[in-house]
Design an enzyme around this catalytic site. Structure first.
Site, PDB file in Angstrom:
ATOM      1  CB  ILE A 266      -0.971  -0.001   1.206  1.00 12.91           C
ATOM      2  CG1 ILE A 266      -1.944  -1.181   1.095  1.00 12.91           C
ATOM      3  CG2 ILE A 266      -1.738   1.310   1.282  1.00 12.91           C
ATOM      4  CD1 ILE A 266      -2.936  -1.302   2.236  1.00 12.91           C
ATOM      5  CD  GLU A 288       9.029   3.307  10.356  1.00 16.62           C
ATOM      6  OE1 GLU A 288       9.459   3.370  11.511  1.00 16.62           O
ATOM      7  OE2 GLU A 288       7.965   2.744  10.070  1.00 16.62           O
ATOM      8  N   GLY A 382       6.992   1.758  13.561  1.00 21.73           N
ATOM      9  CA  GLY A 382       7.126   3.188  13.835  1.00 21.73           C
ATOM     10  C   GLY A 382       5.815   3.929  13.732  1.00 21.73           C
TER      11      GLY A 382
END
Ligand code: 0RQ
Length: 497
Positions: A266, A288, A382
């Site tokens: 996605i 990240e 994260g």
């Protein structure tokens, strides 16, 4: 390659022989990028031998985030993992965790290094770190990720370096190693722009701590992506038109804001759609993970800079980057995960965060980690670091899973990772729900009308429209009826309240 001669060169099996049952090891790796490969596989071999001889042999495994199969997969298959933290995505390890064979506790990725430094995770016996070079003076040039490697090396007394010749010998300059000072009187982390350099290009350790170098030549175990399909493409287009509209309305500056994007198909599709939208100007990432789609955007000029903690590229894409390294070194910086995901920096830069949900409830709470509230999928990663602190926090997911038998929009999430207070926008293939400044009933209508699949829309509306119980008209006796229906008859459709 910069190979210092002062360190003993050992085999992975010799390194594994120095590790004892019960030791906790900090391994490099954030996603399969830069993950240790040889030593964990050798530890798994050793564990099998010990188990066959009737002896216990399990280790505590701490990493940056998920890793490759030669770390999490090999150790899980050898039943050699006592506990594991943080995020993982290996199917064998997931199974061991969900069957109670391995203890797993989840953590926000930005907080793992601090918890490691202050001893919350116990003693770290060894750091096992992949590097592209190491100097006589103990300067380690990391490879494709930083993750928590700097902290593991600081706290461990003994370090093994996996010197991986597969990586370019020219990586020095790609990394920016910085560790915050101790509380309570610490100063700000001086990142004011995505491309600010605040630390050193190498990880500096006491050379006496490096007790062995294991030489290897192996690529990162980064899998390919599924081709963008109609669903992921629609999600990507919905995100990009929402953001273009926010610029148009003046709620996002015309120069745009830095983007954080999670990992996976996605995220790949969303970035692709942002790249194609002419109303979105060239932008930066403070994220990240840098994955394949980011490289394409950099080449096209749509992405001007990417700050992250890992370069999670398929082998073909990594080779292409290595072949054009001067171009990419000007545009990419890899930081420790403590900095790439730091709430202070996320808030300061005004990041737009885009992460993925397993399910979302009609009030705006998000479950990113547990299927049917019970089985761990991967972990929070994260997503919490960014969501709670973003300028705009977005969650994406397809409107259904398992061929339509599961609605990802439910009356109440069966596990909570991100609360309605932190989640601002939900995007599915059906549309965009903007939850900002809406009360619970307005949010429920927005999410059901804009994001739920038509097969579930009436069912979900019926859940809350007639309820008269309070500010958030939740009905505790039936809030999980759709989950229970799936567990009993493998389909959430047709639930009557
Ligand atoms: O399983 O392949 O067996 O059918 O979950 O789902 O749609 O392929 O999407 O690979 O992006 O994973 C949230 C798990 C999504 C991931 C999650 C099933 C679905 C499929 C995978 P099958 P998709 P993805 C980045 C920041 C953590 C939070 C985050 C993730 C499988 O994105 O771990 O973003 N996010 N962190 O069928 C039952 C549901 C389901 C469901 C999906 N409601 N019920 N199964 N699935 N929804 C990470 C880092 O920080 C490093």
């Amino acid at each position: 390659m910069l190979t210092a001669t002062r360190y003993p060169v050992v085999t992975a099996d010799e390194a594994a022989a120095m590790i004892n049952h019960g030791d906790t090891i900090g391994f490099s790796g954030f996603t399969p990028a830069g993950a240790a490969k040889e030593i964990p596989t050798a530890i798994a071999r050793r564990a099998k031998v010990e188990h066959e001889a009737g002896r216990e042999f399990k280790i505590g495994v701490i990493t940056g985030a998920s890793t490759g199969d030669s770390l999490d997969g090999e150790l899980a298959r050898a039943n050699a993992v006592l506990f594991r933290t943080p995020y993982q995505s290996n199917k064998y390890l997931r199974s061991a965790i969900n069957h109670g064979e391995t203890r797993f506790f989840d953590m926000h990725l930005s907080m793992l290094p601090e918890a490691t430094r202050y001893g919350s995770l116990g003693k770290i016996s060894f750091a096992v770190i992949e590097a592209s070079a190491v100097s006589e003076g103990g300067e380690i040039t990391l490879s494709t990720s930083v993750g928590a490697s700097n902290t593991f090396c600081n706290v461990a007394d003994r370090i093994f370096v996996e010197l991986n010749e597969y990586h370019s010998s020219e990586l020095k300059g790609l990394h920016d190693i910085y560790e915050p000072k101790d509380p309570p009187h610490r100063r700000e982390i001086p990142v004011y722009r995505c491309n600010d350099r605040i630390g050193s290009t190498t990880l500096k350790v006491d050379p006496k701590k490096i007790i062995g170098i294991v030489k290897t030549n192996r690529p990162d175990e980064v899998g390919g992506f599924k081709e963008t399909d109609a669903i992921t493409q629609k999600i990507g287009e919905n995100v990009s038109s929402f953001l273009a509209n926010e610029i148009e309305r003046g709620r996002i500056p015309k120069s745009f804001l830095p983007i954080q994007s999670g990992v996976g198909n996605i995220a790949n599709a969303v970035l692709g759609a942002l790249g194609k939208n002419p109303s979105i100007p060239p932008f930066e990432m403070y994220s990240e993970v840098i994955q394949d789609s980011v490289i394409d955007l950099m080449r096209s000029g749509k992405l001007t800079f990417g700050s992250a903690t890992s370069l999670t590229l398929t082998p073909a894409m990594l080779e292409a980057v290595y072949n054009d390294l001067p171009f990419f070194k000007e545009r990419i910086l890899l930081r420790p995960q403590e900095i790439s995901n730091h709430p202070e920096v996320v808030r300061r830069l005004g990041i737009i965060s885009i992460n993925t949900a397993i399910e979302v409830d009609i009030w705006g709470n998000v479950n990113s980690t547990h299927v049917m509230g019970q089985n761990l999928m991967n972990g929070i990663g994260g997503s919490g670091d960014f969501t709670r602190n973003a300028y705009i926090s977005i969650f994406t997911c397809p409107s259904t899973a398992k061929g339509g038998a599961i609605s990802t929009i439910v009356p109440l999430v069966a596990h909570l990772d991100h609360s309605e207070h932190s989640v601002q926008v939900i995007v599915t293939d059906q549309g965009v729900a903007d939850l900002r400044c809406k009360d619970p009933v307005e949010r429920a209508r927005e999410i059901v009308d804009k994001c739920s699949h038509p097969d579930y829309r009436d069912q979900l509306s019926a859940y809350f429209e007639n309820a008269k119980n309070g500010h958030t008209p939740q009905t505790l006796g039936s809030a999980f009826a759709m989950h229970q229906a799936f567990m009993e008859k493998k389909d959430m459709r047709g639930v009557a309240w």
